[in-house]
Design a protein around this motif. Structure first.
Motif, mmCIF file in Angstrom:
data_model
loop_
_atom_site.group_PDB
_atom_site.id
_atom_site.type_symbol
_atom_site.label_atom_id
_atom_site.label_comp_id
_atom_site.label_asym_id
_atom_site.label_seq_id
_atom_site.Cartn_x
_atom_site.Cartn_y
_atom_site.Cartn_z
ATOM 1 N N ASN A 136 0.834 -1.197 0.000
ATOM 2 C CA ASN A 136 0.000 0.000 0.000
ATOM 3 C C ASN A 136 0.875 1.256 0.000
ATOM 4 O O ASN A 136 0.857 2.058 0.919
ATOM 5 N N GLY A 137 1.672 1.388 -1.064
ATOM 6 C CA GLY A 137 2.495 2.583 -1.219
ATOM 7 C C GLY A 137 3.962 2.371 -0.941
ATOM 8 O O GLY A 137 4.779 3.272 -1.212
ATOM 9 N N GLU A 138 4.334 1.205 -0.400
ATOM 10 C CA GLU A 138 5.751 0.942 -0.157
ATOM 11 C C GLU A 138 6.497 0.896 -1.491
ATOM 12 O O GLU A 138 6.160 0.128 -2.378
ATOM 13 N N GLY A 139 7.513 1.745 -1.607
ATOM 14 C CA GLY A 139 8.246 1.834 -2.876
ATOM 15 C C GLY A 139 7.403 2.395 -3.987
ATOM 16 O O GLY A 139 7.657 2.130 -5.167
ATOM 17 N N ASN A 140 6.345 3.156 -3.627
ATOM 18 C CA ASN A 140 5.405 3.734 -4.596
ATOM 19 C C ASN A 140 4.664 2.661 -5.384
ATOM 20 O O ASN A 140 4.236 2.895 -6.521
ATOM 21 N N LEU A 141 4.500 1.494 -4.781
ATOM 22 C CA LEU A 141 3.785 0.396 -5.425
ATOM 23 C C LEU A 141 2.532 0.051 -4.621
ATOM 24 O O LEU A 141 2.527 0.102 -3.390
ATOM 25 N N HIS A 142 1.486 -0.307 -5.343
ATOM 26 C CA HIS A 142 0.222 -0.733 -4.738
ATOM 27 C C HIS A 142 -0.163 -2.073 -5.355
ATOM 28 O O HIS A 142 -0.327 -2.171 -6.576
ATOM 29 N N LEU A 188 1.790 3.122 -14.157
ATOM 30 C CA LEU A 188 1.258 1.914 -14.791
ATOM 31 C C LEU A 188 0.256 1.252 -13.847
ATOM 32 O O LEU A 188 0.506 1.114 -12.656
ATOM 33 N N LYS A 189 -0.853 0.843 -14.396
ATOM 34 C CA LYS A 189 -1.829 0.047 -13.671
ATOM 35 C C LYS A 189 -2.112 -1.185 -14.499
ATOM 36 O O LYS A 189 -2.503 -1.076 -15.668
ATOM 37 N N THR A 190 -1.895 -2.341 -13.923
ATOM 38 C CA THR A 190 -2.007 -3.571 -14.699
ATOM 39 C C THR A 190 -2.520 -4.697 -13.820
ATOM 40 O O THR A 190 -2.754 -4.511 -12.613
ATOM 41 N N GLU A 191 -2.709 -5.848 -14.432
ATOM 42 C CA GLU A 191 -3.239 -7.014 -13.719
ATOM 43 C C GLU A 191 -2.371 -8.228 -13.986
ATOM 44 O O GLU A 191 -1.570 -8.245 -14.930
ATOM 45 N N GLY A 192 -2.549 -9.243 -13.161
ATOM 46 C CA GLY A 192 -1.809 -10.484 -13.337
ATOM 47 C C GLY A 192 -2.516 -11.629 -12.649
ATOM 48 O O GLY A 192 -3.614 -11.482 -12.112
ATOM 49 N N THR A 193 -1.892 -12.796 -12.668
ATOM 50 C CA THR A 193 -2.429 -13.977 -11.996
ATOM 51 C C THR A 193 -1.309 -14.719 -11.277
ATOM 52 O O THR A 193 -0.128 -14.569 -11.605
ATOM 53 N N GLY A 221 6.735 -4.834 -19.412
ATOM 54 C CA GLY A 221 7.745 -3.784 -19.519
ATOM 55 C C GLY A 221 8.521 -3.608 -18.220
ATOM 56 O O GLY A 221 8.304 -4.328 -17.236
ATOM 57 N N PRO A 222 9.430 -2.635 -18.169
ATOM 58 C CA PRO A 222 10.261 -2.417 -16.976
ATOM 59 C C PRO A 222 9.447 -2.161 -15.704
ATOM 60 O O PRO A 222 9.758 -2.699 -14.641
ATOM 61 N N ILE A 223 8.409 -1.337 -15.827
ATOM 62 C CA ILE A 223 7.590 -1.057 -14.642
ATOM 63 C C ILE A 223 6.766 -2.286 -14.279
ATOM 64 O O ILE A 223 6.589 -2.617 -13.097
ATOM 65 N N GLY A 224 6.273 -2.971 -15.313
ATOM 66 C CA GLY A 224 5.530 -4.201 -15.063
ATOM 67 C C GLY A 224 6.394 -5.237 -14.360
ATOM 68 O O GLY A 224 5.926 -5.960 -13.477
ATOM 69 N N LYS A 225 7.657 -5.289 -14.748
ATOM 70 C CA LYS A 225 8.575 -6.235 -14.101
ATOM 71 C C LYS A 225 8.763 -5.890 -12.624
ATOM 72 O O LYS A 225 8.859 -6.778 -11.773
ATOM 73 N N ARG A 226 8.823 -4.584 -12.331
ATOM 74 C CA ARG A 226 8.926 -4.163 -10.926
ATOM 75 C C ARG A 226 7.734 -4.668 -10.129
ATOM 76 O O ARG A 226 7.871 -5.169 -9.004
ATOM 77 N N LEU A 227 6.552 -4.516 -10.701
ATOM 78 C CA LEU A 227 5.345 -4.956 -10.019
ATOM 79 C C LEU A 227 5.320 -6.478 -9.859
ATOM 80 O O LEU A 227 4.943 -7.000 -8.809
#
Length: 350
Positions: A51-57, A104-109, A134-140
């Protein structure tokens, strides 16, 4: 002989109003697939992981699929679960910059293709996918692997423990106990006395059951120095090498270890380099709360020859499913999966 379509009543066991299982003949089986689907859905859906750690949700969405079979058998009051399941869980992630603007806002499984009672003490395989590679997707994706996979494994273990306690059949067992107790309260004083005797007999049986542990004692000889063999047993990299399985091993007293892909866990109690290893061991298939003690004494009667004396105490005779092969399998594991594998890989034969 009974006519076609009729059963011989001497062989038919019916549920009694007081819940008593006459002569323990009755074998009941409960289908747990729908219950499992509901159970996993509650555990896994709509859970916030970042929830925001490293600017990631990152949060889980819903259980997309649960397939396979799941059941609980109860025989003579013993719970025997069985399940082979696969599940797919969807998740979503969003990366933002330092100003809070969405990048970036994306989904996965995450897919777990095999959850089985045979591997109850192990973390199953998990496959994580993401729609944007992509690079941001890989971070997520990496963040989900780091945070989400342990969460999913933890919930799988919650399910495993719930099934070991009876799953949906647990409530039925408890209700029968309550009915039986209520019926018993209406009995006369003589019947109550008989009941007390029966309770004492049950206590005696339980106490006897606590005696159901064995000690394994083995002596093995190796053509190597004691300190080298000690190092092999305590070194994470070398353990992975000879066992061909994942391992995490602490070399500190009080430190924890996990070997054979997590099926065995424990803690170091006493360590003397080249002389002694004392550890607490627990197998994932054992009943809850049971810990055994492993004591390995190293003796080097002559240069380059080491004698190992193993004592593995408090090994339960039965696993959580009632299988009475624990001692035999544990002894075979020490011999074939540890000592003989060390000889084969490191050439310490005798």
């Amino acid at each position: 002989m009974a006519r076609m379509g009729e059963g011989d009543k001497r062989w038919i066991v019916e549920d009694r109003p007081d819940g008593t299982n006459v002569h323990n003949w009755h074998w009941s089986e409960t289908d747990c697939l729908e219950w499992s689907r509901s159970f996993f859905n509650k555990l896994l859906s709509n859970q916030t992981l970042l929830n925001g750690e490293g600017n990631l949700h990152i949060r889980t969405k819903k259980l997309e699929k649960l397939e396979g079979e799941a059941y609980v058998n109860i025989r003579k009051g013993k719970i025997i679960p069985g399940y082979e399941l696969s599940l797919v869980l969807s998740w979503e992630g969003e990366a933002k910059d330092t100003d809070g603007t969405s990048l970036l806002k994306t989904e996965g499984t995450v897919e777990i293709p095999y959850i089985s009672d045979e591997n109850a003490g192990e973390n199953p395989e998990a496959r994580v996918t993401i729609r944007d590679e992509g690079p941001i997707g890989k971070r997520l994706k990496d963040a989900f692997i780091a945070k989400g996979k342990p969460f999913v494994f933890e919930q799988v273990q919650v399910y495993v423990n719930a099934m070991a306690k009876g799953g949906p059949a647990k409530d039925d067992l408890e209700s029968k106990k309550v009915v039986s107790k209520t019926a018993g309260s209406a009995k006369g004083a003589g019947a109550v006395d008989k009941e007390k005797v029966a309770v004492k007999e049950v206590v005696k049986k339980e106490e006897k059951k606590k005696e159901g542990f064995k000690t394994i004692a083995m002596t093995e000889k190796f053509n190597c120095r004691a300190k080298d063999l000690f190092e092999i047993l305590m070194d994470e990299r070398r353990w992975k090498g000879f066992s061909r399985s994942d391992a995490r091993i602490s070399k500190e007293v009080g430190g924890e270890f996990s070997i054979f892909n997590g099926s065995v866990t424990g803690k170091n109690v006493e360590l003397q380099e080249g002389k002694l290893i004392v550890q607490n061991w627990r197998f994932g298939s054992w009943p809850d709360g049971i810990q055994s003690t492993v004591r390995i004494v190293f003796d080097e009667p002559e240069s380059g020859v080491t004698v190992v004396k193993l004592t593995h105490s408090n090994v339960p005779e039965e696993d959580r499913y009632g299988n009475a092969t624990v001692v035999e399998n544990t002894e075979r594991g020490w011999r074939d999966l540890i000592f003989n594998k060390i000889r084969a890989v490191f050439g310490f034969g005798i």
